[in-house]
Scaffold this motif. Structure first.
Motif, PDB file in Angstrom:
ATOM      1  N   SER A 162       0.828  -1.197   0.000  1.00 59.24           N
ATOM      2  CA  SER A 162       0.000   0.000   0.000  1.00 59.24           C
ATOM      3  C   SER A 162       0.867   1.254   0.000  1.00 59.24           C
ATOM      4  O   SER A 162       2.055   1.213   0.353  1.00 59.24           O
ATOM      5  CB  SER A 162      -0.902   0.018   1.233  1.00 59.24           C
ATOM      6  N   GLU A 163       0.269   2.364  -0.394  1.00 63.12           N
ATOM      7  CA  GLU A 163       0.991   3.644  -0.383  1.00 63.12           C
ATOM      8  C   GLU A 163       1.518   3.953   1.017  1.00 63.12           C
ATOM      9  O   GLU A 163       2.657   4.394   1.182  1.00 63.12           O
ATOM     10  CB  GLU A 163       0.068   4.760  -0.861  1.00 63.12           C
ATOM     11  N   ARG A 164       0.700   3.701   2.021  1.00 68.55           N
ATOM     12  CA  ARG A 164       1.100   3.996   3.402  1.00 68.55           C
ATOM     13  C   ARG A 164       2.292   3.139   3.825  1.00 68.55           C
ATOM     14  O   ARG A 164       3.234   3.626   4.463  1.00 68.55           O
ATOM     15  CB  ARG A 164      -0.089   3.763   4.330  1.00 68.55           C
ATOM     16  N   THR A 165       2.252   1.855   3.461  1.00 70.41           N
ATOM     17  CA  THR A 165       3.366   0.966   3.807  1.00 70.41           C
ATOM     18  C   THR A 165       4.645   1.399   3.107  1.00 70.41           C
ATOM     19  O   THR A 165       5.727   1.432   3.712  1.00 70.41           O
ATOM     20  CB  THR A 165       3.030  -0.484   3.418  1.00 70.41           C
ATOM     21  N   LEU A 166       4.544   1.753   1.846  1.00 69.82           N
ATOM     22  CA  LEU A 166       5.726   2.189   1.098  1.00 69.82           C
ATOM     23  C   LEU A 166       6.314   3.467   1.693  1.00 69.82           C
ATOM     24  O   LEU A 166       7.540   3.604   1.801  1.00 69.82           O
ATOM     25  CB  LEU A 166       5.363   2.405  -0.368  1.00 69.82           C
ATOM     26  N   ALA A 167       5.447   4.403   2.077  1.00 66.68           N
ATOM     27  CA  ALA A 167       5.929   5.652   2.674  1.00 66.68           C
ATOM     28  C   ALA A 167       6.674   5.369   3.978  1.00 66.68           C
ATOM     29  O   ALA A 167       7.739   5.951   4.250  1.00 66.68           O
ATOM     30  CB  ALA A 167       4.761   6.596   2.920  1.00 66.68           C
ATOM     31  N   ARG A 168       6.123   4.465   4.789  1.00 61.12           N
ATOM     32  CA  ARG A 168       6.774   4.111   6.053  1.00 61.12           C
ATOM     33  C   ARG A 168       8.121   3.436   5.804  1.00 61.12           C
ATOM     34  O   ARG A 168       9.116   3.730   6.479  1.00 61.12           O
ATOM     35  CB  ARG A 168       5.855   3.195   6.860  1.00 61.12           C
ATOM     36  N   LEU A 169       8.164   2.544   4.819  1.00 62.19           N
ATOM     37  CA  LEU A 169       9.406   1.842   4.518  1.00 62.19           C
ATOM     38  C   LEU A 169      10.486   2.791   3.996  1.00 62.19           C
ATOM     39  O   LEU A 169      11.669   2.645   4.330  1.00 62.19           O
ATOM     40  CB  LEU A 169       9.141   0.734   3.499  1.00 62.19           C
ATOM     41  N   PHE A 170      10.096   3.753   3.162  1.00 60.39           N
ATOM     42  CA  PHE A 170      11.080   4.712   2.654  1.00 60.39           C
ATOM     43  C   PHE A 170      11.753   5.451   3.802  1.00 60.39           C
ATOM     44  O   PHE A 170      12.983   5.598   3.838  1.00 60.39           O
ATOM     45  CB  PHE A 170      10.416   5.710   1.698  1.00 60.39           C
ATOM     46  N   LEU A 171      10.962   5.917   4.752  1.00 58.87           N
ATOM     47  CA  LEU A 171      11.533   6.643   5.888  1.00 58.87           C
ATOM     48  C   LEU A 171      12.407   5.732   6.739  1.00 58.87           C
ATOM     49  O   LEU A 171      13.478   6.135   7.204  1.00 58.87           O
ATOM     50  CB  LEU A 171      10.410   7.243   6.735  1.00 58.87           C
ATOM     51  N   ALA A 172      11.966   4.500   6.930  1.00 63.51           N
ATOM     52  CA  ALA A 172      12.708   3.578   7.790  1.00 63.51           C
ATOM     53  C   ALA A 172      14.037   3.164   7.165  1.00 63.51           C
ATOM     54  O   ALA A 172      15.050   3.059   7.864  1.00 63.51           O
ATOM     55  CB  ALA A 172      11.854   2.344   8.084  1.00 63.51           C
ATOM     56  N   GLU A 173      14.052   2.938   5.854  1.00 63.55           N
ATOM     57  CA  GLU A 173      15.249   2.377   5.223  1.00 63.55           C
ATOM     58  C   GLU A 173      16.189   3.422   4.632  1.00 63.55           C
ATOM     59  O   GLU A 173      17.385   3.160   4.496  1.00 63.55           O
ATOM     60  CB  GLU A 173      14.835   1.376   4.139  1.00 63.55           C
ATOM     61  N   THR A 174      15.670   4.576   4.254  1.00 61.60           N
ATOM     62  CA  THR A 174      16.533   5.583   3.631  1.00 61.60           C
ATOM     63  C   THR A 174      16.632   6.868   4.440  1.00 61.60           C
ATOM     64  O   THR A 174      17.435   7.740   4.104  1.00 61.60           O
ATOM     65  CB  THR A 174      16.024   5.945   2.221  1.00 61.60           C
ATOM     66  N   LYS A 175      15.799   6.995   5.486  1.00 67.98           N
ATOM     67  CA  LYS A 175      15.725   8.229   6.285  1.00 67.98           C
ATOM     68  C   LYS A 175      15.265   9.413   5.430  1.00 67.98           C
ATOM     69  O   LYS A 175      15.521  10.568   5.757  1.00 67.98           O
ATOM     70  CB  LYS A 175      17.078   8.554   6.935  1.00 67.98           C
ATOM     71  N   MET A 176      14.581   9.114   4.329  1.00 69.19           N
ATOM     72  CA  MET A 176      14.081  10.138   3.419  1.00 69.19           C
ATOM     73  C   MET A 176      12.666   9.771   2.995  1.00 69.19           C
ATOM     74  O   MET A 176      12.318   8.584   2.943  1.00 69.19           O
ATOM     75  CB  MET A 176      14.969  10.250   2.166  1.00 69.19           C
ATOM     76  N   SER A 177      11.869  10.791   2.683  1.00 67.43           N
ATOM     77  CA  SER A 177      10.570  10.520   2.081  1.00 67.43           C
ATOM     78  C   SER A 177      10.775  10.096   0.632  1.00 67.43           C
ATOM     79  O   SER A 177      11.857  10.277   0.054  1.00 67.43           O
ATOM     80  CB  SER A 177       9.688  11.770   2.128  1.00 67.43           C
ATOM     81  N   PHE A 178       9.725   9.548   0.027  1.00 66.69           N
ATOM     82  CA  PHE A 178       9.813   9.153  -1.380  1.00 66.69           C
ATOM     83  C   PHE A 178      10.161  10.349  -2.260  1.00 66.69           C
ATOM     84  O   PHE A 178      11.041  10.272  -3.126  1.00 66.69           O
ATOM     85  CB  PHE A 178       8.487   8.533  -1.827  1.00 66.69           C
ATOM     86  N   ARG A 179       9.499  11.481  -2.050  1.00 67.51           N
ATOM     87  CA  ARG A 179       9.754  12.662  -2.880  1.00 67.51           C
ATOM     88  C   ARG A 179      11.181  13.168  -2.701  1.00 67.51           C
ATOM     89  O   ARG A 179      11.838  13.562  -3.665  1.00 67.51           O
ATOM     90  CB  ARG A 179       8.753  13.767  -2.546  1.00 67.51           C
ATOM     91  N   ALA A 180      11.660  13.154  -1.452  1.00 67.00           N
ATOM     92  CA  ALA A 180      13.032  13.608  -1.203  1.00 67.00           C
ATOM     93  C   ALA A 180      14.039  12.665  -1.851  1.00 67.00           C
ATOM     94  O   ALA A 180      15.053  13.111  -2.404  1.00 67.00           O
ATOM     95  CB  ALA A 180      13.281  13.709   0.297  1.00 67.00           C
ATOM     96  N   TRP A 181      13.765  11.351  -1.794  1.00 71.56           N
ATOM     97  CA  TRP A 181      14.676  10.380  -2.410  1.00 71.56           C
ATOM     98  C   TRP A 181      14.739  10.595  -3.921  1.00 71.56           C
ATOM     99  O   TRP A 181      15.818  10.596  -4.511  1.00 71.56           O
ATOM    100  CB  TRP A 181      14.214   8.958  -2.098  1.00 71.56           C
ATOM    101  N   ARG A 182      13.579  10.788  -4.547  1.00 72.65           N
ATOM    102  CA  ARG A 182      13.558  10.991  -5.998  1.00 72.65           C
ATOM    103  C   ARG A 182      14.270  12.288  -6.378  1.00 72.65           C
ATOM    104  O   ARG A 182      15.001  12.330  -7.372  1.00 72.65           O
ATOM    105  CB  ARG A 182      12.118  11.007  -6.509  1.00 72.65           C
TER     106      ARG A 182
END
Length: 241
Positions: A162-182
């Motif tokens: 889900s979108e919510r799960t992906l958002a949580r995983l991005f923060l947990a694994e990269t310390k960045m939001s999806f938008r910040a990572w991109r």
């Protein structure tokens, strides 16, 4: 190194400081990718497996340092900002003999360098690579096409979460939001393309920006100068030494 050259994955027993005096290199480790523009250096603790890719004609200088040489050395891979003094110290150090007298001028030079390394500020020029397979589908897709404008909701079905799960995983694994990572991916790719003399307008469009002005504004926020001046400023800095 010439544009496109690669030093294959390897590791060193000692800590390593690799200074890019000219050109741009990308250093890839298991934890992520690190872009090293001119007048920056990458620090790698001993034992770190890495490869180095030249994104344009590249000139670099390398110092090898015993891990216990001084307290306070970085414990993780990072990109360091070089001061004019530090640049000159490195250029002098690489001309010194590999074996030198204790308490001689070369040893005193190395001690100054060690003290300066501990105090150098880091530069946010890394792109963390997540380990979760669902995130890897997204990040690998974006690395192939940084211009992809899909948001997390669009990626959800393809990634299998889900979108919510992906958002949580991005923060947990990269310390960045999806938008910040991109955005970080696009910044790093922009530096690589500019180093290869790609026109700024082409860089902007290839990275998915709607206009040159939008790309320039993003670049200026990140680096303090427009893309047309970035490498000119680095050359001017070298000329002042």
């Amino acid at each position: 190194m010439a544009k496109g050259d690669t030093i294959l994955p390897h590791r060193h027993r000692r800590d390593q400081l690799v200074y890019a005096s000219e050109g741009v290199m990308t250093v890839v480790t298991q934890s992520g990718a690190f872009i090293v523009p001119p007048e920056r250096a990458v620090w790698m603790p001993g034992g770190t497996e890495h490869r180095i890719e030249a994104k344009g004609d590249l000139s670099m200088r390398t110092l090898y340092i015993e891990p216990d040489a001084v307290r306070g050395l970085p414990q993780e891979v990072c990109v360091l900002q070089m001061s004019p003094l530090m640049r000159q110290l490195i250029l002098e150090a690489v001309e010194a003999p590999q074996v030198y007298a204790v308490d001689g001028p070369e040893e005193r030079l190395m001690r100054v360098i060690l003290d300066k390394i501990v105090a150098l500020p880091t530069a946010p020029l890394n792109l963390p690579i997540p380990s979760d397979r669902r995130l890897r589908k997204i990040t690998e897709g974006l690395m192939l096409d940084p211009a992809d404008r899909r948001n997390l909701a669009d990626w959800a079905s393809e990634a299998g979460a889900s979108e919510r799960t992906l958002a949580r995983l991005f923060l947990a694994e990269t310390k960045m939001s999806f938008r910040a990572w991109r955005q970080q991916l696009r910044l790093m790719r922009a530096l690589e393309m500019l180093a290869a003399d790609v026109q700024v307008t082409t860089v902007a469009l290839d990275l998915g920006y709607e206009s040159l002005s939008a790309f320039t504004a993003m670049f200026r926020r990140a680096f303090g100068v427009p893309p047309t001046r970035y490498f000119d400023d680095a050359r001017s800095s070298r000329a002042e030494i």
